[in-house]
Design a protein around this motif. Structure first.
Motif, PDB file in Angstrom:
ATOM      1  N   TRP A 126      98.036  53.397  86.958  1.00 43.85           N
ATOM      2  CA  TRP A 126      96.854  52.545  86.905  1.00 43.85           C
ATOM      3  C   TRP A 126      95.798  53.214  86.029  1.00 43.85           C
TER       4      TRP A 126
ATOM      5  N   ALA B 114      91.737  52.891  84.220  1.00 43.53           N
ATOM      6  CA  ALA B 114      90.407  52.284  84.279  1.00 43.53           C
ATOM      7  C   ALA B 114      89.440  53.251  83.609  1.00 43.53           C
TER       8      ALA B 114
ATOM      9  N   SER C 289      90.754  47.201  86.268  1.00 42.31           N
ATOM     10  CA  SER C 289      91.834  48.161  86.061  1.00 42.31           C
ATOM     11  C   SER C 289      93.097  47.476  85.551  1.00 42.31           C
TER      12      SER C 289
ATOM     13  N   CYS D 207      88.310  44.919  82.132  1.00 35.71           N
ATOM     14  CA  CYS D 207      89.565  45.148  81.412  1.00 35.71           C
ATOM     15  C   CYS D 207      90.150  43.817  80.929  1.00 35.71           C
TER      16      CYS D 207
END
Length: 225
Positions: A84, A86, A27, A92
């Motif tokens: 955040w 993801a 993330s 990532c």
């Protein structure tokens, strides 16, 4: 309450400066102070005063269009706070794009990026309609670009005398100064009789690098509206 879950390894710390950082390998955390752009549906949490706006088109510093090369819509995030991002627990990575740099990235691998970056959706030269059309996003300007990759990516140097051939479904991106064309690795007769299945690759020539992932693309799930 006590648990290893509450150790510093997992705890989200307050941001010390605006911008993009890795929260962990899966993330990206973005301390927003103004505006940034992200893939729709990729925000997993936020705090502060933030607004999320689906973008349809734009000029100059705004988005040209809210679609990346793989038909993935983008959104603008504005205000002050922390968010955040993801995507299905993919790995990532953050790339610092500097003035004069030009990076071509497959739309399916774009997670988020600074508003100071400009991008243009282009058809990959030499690819034609074979290989699914190959519409990629070319990023220029300066700022940070957050990428996602299923598995651990491989960065392969490309040299003038050593072109690199990549599967069109496995390519993540490459330095934009490279020349591109399609390459057939087996004859039409072999394809009819049943060959390796890797009949057509993207050939990259020049000086630069290409990023590939260790798997071929899986079908994109339909976006909920």
């Amino acid at each position: 309450m006590k648990s290893d879950l509450f150790t510093a390894e997992y705890l989200a710390q307050p941001a010390t400066a605006p911008g993009m950082t890795l929260q962990n390998s899966k993330s990206i955390k973005y301390a927003v102070n103004g505006e940034m752009h992200a893939r729709q549906g990729s925000m997993i949490a936020y705090r502060g005063s933030l607004q999320f706006e689906r973008k349809g088109q734009g000029i100059g510093g705004m988005l040209k269009r809210a679609v990346t090369g793989e038909g993935l819509p983008l959104m603008a995030v504005r205000g002050q706070g922390e968010a955040w991002f993801a995507q299905e627990a993919a790995n990532c990575f953050i790339v610092d794009v500097e003035h004069g740099d030009s990076l071509t990235i497959s739309g399916r691998n774009v997670l988020c990026f600074d508003a100071t970056l400009s991008y243009e959706i282009k058809t990959v030269k030499g690819a034609g309609m074979t290989g699914g059309g190959l519409f990629n996003s070319v990023f220029t300007g300066y700022g940070k670009l957050g990428l996602i990759c299923e598995g651990t990516p491989i960065v392969i140097p490309v040299m003038a005398q050593a072109p690199v051939y990549v599967d069109t479904d496995a390519v993540v991106g490459w330095s934009s100064q490279l020349g591109t064309s399609l390459h057939r690795s087996q004859s039409v007769g072999s394809m009819i009789r049943g060959g390796s299945g890797e009949a057509v690759q993207l050939m990259l020539q020049g000086e630069g690098f290409v990023i590939v992932r260790p798997s071929e693309a899986t079908p994109t799930k339909p976006t909920a509206h």
